[in-house]
Design a protein around this motif. Structure first.
Motif, PDB file in Angstrom:
ATOM      1  N   ILE A  68       0.870  -1.188   0.000  1.00 39.66           N
ATOM      2  CA  ILE A  68       0.000   0.000   0.000  1.00 39.66           C
ATOM      3  C   ILE A  68       0.902   1.231   0.000  1.00 39.66           C
ATOM      4  N   ALA A  69       0.786   2.045  -1.042  1.00 40.67           N
ATOM      5  CA  ALA A  69       1.614   3.256  -1.143  1.00 40.67           C
ATOM      6  C   ALA A  69       0.780   4.380  -1.756  1.00 40.67           C
ATOM      7  N   VAL A  70      -0.376   4.628  -1.136  1.00 44.88           N
ATOM      8  CA  VAL A  70      -1.337   5.572  -1.736  1.00 44.88           C
ATOM      9  C   VAL A  70      -1.085   7.029  -1.334  1.00 44.88           C
ATOM     10  N   GLY A  71      -0.121   7.252  -0.425  1.00 50.08           N
ATOM     11  CA  GLY A  71       0.225   8.626  -0.061  1.00 50.08           C
ATOM     12  C   GLY A  71      -0.830   9.305   0.790  1.00 50.08           C
ATOM     13  N   GLY A  72      -0.728  10.621   0.849  1.00 54.01           N
ATOM     14  CA  GLY A  72      -1.631  11.379   1.714  1.00 54.01           C
ATOM     15  C   GLY A  72      -2.091  12.672   1.074  1.00 54.01           C
ATOM     16  N   ARG A  73      -2.961  13.353   1.775  1.00 54.96           N
ATOM     17  CA  ARG A  73      -3.482  14.649   1.342  1.00 54.96           C
ATOM     18  C   ARG A  73      -3.463  15.605   2.534  1.00 54.96           C
ATOM     19  N   PRO A  74      -3.422  16.901   2.266  1.00 53.72           N
ATOM     20  CA  PRO A  74      -3.457  17.867   3.372  1.00 53.72           C
ATOM     21  C   PRO A  74      -4.814  17.857   4.066  1.00 53.72           C
ATOM     22  N   SER A  75      -4.782  18.077   5.378  1.00 54.06           N
ATOM     23  CA  SER A  75      -6.010  18.102   6.181  1.00 54.06           C
ATOM     24  C   SER A  75      -6.649  19.486   6.167  1.00 54.06           C
ATOM     25  N   TYR A  76      -7.962  19.498   6.299  1.00 58.88           N
ATOM     26  CA  TYR A  76      -8.709  20.738   6.568  1.00 58.88           C
ATOM     27  C   TYR A  76      -9.018  20.776   8.064  1.00 58.88           C
ATOM     28  N   PRO A  77      -9.216  21.962   8.644  1.00 54.86           N
ATOM     29  CA  PRO A  77      -9.426  22.029  10.090  1.00 54.86           C
ATOM     30  C   PRO A  77     -10.812  21.612  10.567  1.00 54.86           C
ATOM     31  N   GLY A  78     -11.764  21.468   9.639  1.00 55.78           N
ATOM     32  CA  GLY A  78     -13.119  21.078  10.043  1.00 55.78           C
ATOM     33  C   GLY A  78     -13.886  22.221  10.685  1.00 55.78           C
ATOM     34  N   ILE A  79     -13.735  23.429  10.125  1.00 52.54           N
ATOM     35  CA  ILE A  79     -14.465  24.607  10.627  1.00 52.54           C
ATOM     36  C   ILE A  79     -15.427  25.086   9.534  1.00 52.54           C
ATOM     37  N   PRO A  80     -16.465  25.858   9.876  1.00 49.41           N
ATOM     38  CA  PRO A  80     -17.394  26.358   8.849  1.00 49.41           C
ATOM     39  C   PRO A  80     -16.651  27.123   7.748  1.00 49.41           C
ATOM     40  N   GLY A  81     -16.959  26.757   6.491  1.00 51.39           N
ATOM     41  CA  GLY A  81     -16.406  27.477   5.343  1.00 51.39           C
ATOM     42  C   GLY A  81     -15.012  27.054   4.917  1.00 51.39           C
ATOM     43  N   ASP A  82     -14.417  26.058   5.605  1.00 54.78           N
ATOM     44  CA  ASP A  82     -13.016  25.728   5.283  1.00 54.78           C
ATOM     45  C   ASP A  82     -12.839  25.208   3.851  1.00 54.78           C
ATOM     46  N   LYS A  83     -13.714  24.263   3.442  1.00 55.65           N
ATOM     47  CA  LYS A  83     -13.559  23.690   2.092  1.00 55.65           C
ATOM     48  C   LYS A  83     -14.177  24.582   1.015  1.00 55.65           C
ATOM     49  N   GLU A  84     -15.202  25.359   1.412  1.00 52.64           N
ATOM     50  CA  GLU A  84     -15.844  26.251   0.424  1.00 52.64           C
ATOM     51  C   GLU A  84     -14.913  27.398   0.030  1.00 52.64           C
ATOM     52  N   PHE A  85     -14.203  27.950   0.998  1.00 55.26           N
ATOM     53  CA  PHE A  85     -13.436  29.174   0.734  1.00 55.26           C
ATOM     54  C   PHE A  85     -11.928  29.021   0.897  1.00 55.26           C
ATOM     55  N   ALA A 160      -2.839  31.550  17.597  1.00 50.46           N
ATOM     56  CA  ALA A 160      -4.193  31.755  17.061  1.00 50.46           C
ATOM     57  C   ALA A 160      -4.670  30.535  16.269  1.00 50.46           C
ATOM     58  N   THR A 161      -5.979  30.328  16.278  1.00 49.87           N
ATOM     59  CA  THR A 161      -6.595  29.281  15.459  1.00 49.87           C
ATOM     60  C   THR A 161      -7.839  29.847  14.782  1.00 49.87           C
ATOM     61  N   PRO A 162      -8.050  29.505  13.494  1.00 44.70           N
ATOM     62  CA  PRO A 162      -9.243  30.006  12.800  1.00 44.70           C
ATOM     63  C   PRO A 162     -10.490  29.269  13.290  1.00 44.70           C
ATOM     64  N   SER A 163     -11.621  29.967  13.348  1.00 41.85           N
ATOM     65  CA  SER A 163     -12.869  29.315  13.781  1.00 41.85           C
ATOM     66  C   SER A 163     -13.919  29.305  12.676  1.00 41.85           C
ATOM     67  N   VAL A 175     -11.953  35.944   7.659  1.00 40.68           N
ATOM     68  CA  VAL A 175     -11.495  34.887   8.565  1.00 40.68           C
ATOM     69  C   VAL A 175     -11.735  35.327  10.012  1.00 40.68           C
ATOM     70  N   THR A 176     -12.493  34.509  10.733  1.00 39.50           N
ATOM     71  CA  THR A 176     -12.667  34.732  12.173  1.00 39.50           C
ATOM     72  C   THR A 176     -11.712  33.787  12.894  1.00 39.50           C
ATOM     73  N   PHE A 177     -10.947  34.316  13.848  1.00 37.90           N
ATOM     74  CA  PHE A 177      -9.988  33.472  14.566  1.00 37.90           C
ATOM     75  C   PHE A 177      -9.910  33.867  16.037  1.00 37.90           C
ATOM     76  N   LYS A 178      -9.485  32.895  16.832  1.00 35.02           N
ATOM     77  CA  LYS A 178      -9.315  33.147  18.262  1.00 35.02           C
ATOM     78  C   LYS A 178      -7.837  33.301  18.561  1.00 35.02           C
ATOM     79  N   GLN A 179      -7.491  34.383  19.248  1.00 40.34           N
ATOM     80  CA  GLN A 179      -6.121  34.594  19.695  1.00 40.34           C
ATOM     81  C   GLN A 179      -6.185  34.806  21.200  1.00 40.34           C
TER      82      GLN A 179
END
Length: 309
Positions: A68-85, A160-163, A175-179
């Protein structure tokens, strides 16, 4: 007169380079008489694989040993709008338009390399860091890289982390984020996530073969790249806790092939891997980090010094 950077020309050249690499690998396989299926593979048992070419043709193949050598992909953070924008590092060289004012979320070498080259090309670039730069690397070096990048026009938002991501009325991404305890907002043309990767193994029907994967889809293998199923091996970015580097995967694959079919005995050395981080001030390292060396051999037995070229 300073020549303006041509984003479209660069993207075209990068895509041509990738096509060239793909064609090179394909023609090498043809020369070596390797049977190649351009299909999506799923397990039906530990020796059988179902192949679907996506055009209605489904076939089954069996093998004594499977890698098995299928590699990987970058993760999204799982927050509203992450994949849309938002986009990831996989998408940056496919953008039709220049990225403009860019927020890079993450502090991995991928994040800092992307931010570094965007800054160097003259784009207003900000890196959002949750905790430390370059986790797993020597922190003296990581902080030196951070200081150099600040001096060469890369902005940093620390702790900081984006929310949430939203499309503003002006077409920009809000971008809304918590600092700390404070909630803040800012606007960017492009938001790029570079905050870890996951292995592309969840759709392989691993359960049918009895292969066990960790939460991030990766495999804990022994020192011969064997999964928990003895005839199924894993190499590259799907290995749990190992370096996600192309030359490492190639070397591990070559050594595995020699052990399986050419009486080889050499195992992959995942510690002494020369690694370069292509940030604006480049950083090369090999072997254990200072902290790992201290843990293994004792702080009193380690001498530490830095070398600049």
């Amino acid at each position: 007169m300073t020549q303006k950077h041509d984003w479209g020309k660069m993207v075209k050249n990068v895509q041509m380079h990738i096509k060239g690499l793909n064609w090179g690998y394909k023609s090498d396989m043809i020369k070596l008489k390797v049977k190649y299926f351009n299909s999506y593979a799923t397990f039906t048992d530990a020796h059988t694989i179902n192949l679907d070419n996506g055009k209605g043709k489904v076939e089954s193949v069996t093998a004594d040993k499977i890698v098995i050598a299928v590699g990987g992909r970058p993760s999204y953070p799982g927050i509203p709008g992450d994949k849309e924008f938002g986009i990831t590092s996989d998408d940056i060289f496919s953008l039709k338009e220049a990225p403009g004012r860019t927020l890079v979320v993450g502090a991995s070498y991928v994040a800092l390399e992307c931010a570094g080259f965007l800054s160097a090309l003259g784009y207003d670039t900000t890196v959002m860091v949750r905790s430390i730069l370059l986790r797993g690397f020597d922190q003296d070096m990581a902080n030196r890289i951070g200081a150099f990048m600040k001096d060469t026009h890369t902005n940093f938002i620390n702790g900081a982390t984006p929310s949430k991501l939203e499309k503003g009325e002006n077409g920009k991404i809000k971008v809304t984020f918590k600092q700390g305890d404070e909630e803040k907002t800012d606007e960017f043309d492009t938001v790029l996530f570079a905050m870890g990767r996951y292995a592309l193994t969840d759709k392989l029907n691993l359960a049918a073969a009895g292969v066990v994967a960790e939460k991030n889809g990766k495999f804990k293998c022994n020192d011969e790249e064997q999964t928990n199923v003895p005839n199924i091996y894993a190499i590259g970015d799907v290995l749990y806790g190992q370096l996600e580097l192309t030359p490492v995967a190639i070397k591990a694959g070559a050594l595995l092939a020699k052990r399986l079919f050419a009486n080889g005995t050499e195992k992959m050395d995942y510690v002494n891997v020369p690694t370069t981080v292509f940030t604006p001030i480049e950083y090369g390292c090999c072997g254990l980090t200072e902290v790992e060396a201290q843990e293994k051999y004792g702080a009193d037995k380690i001498s530490t010094y830095h070398v600049n070229f």
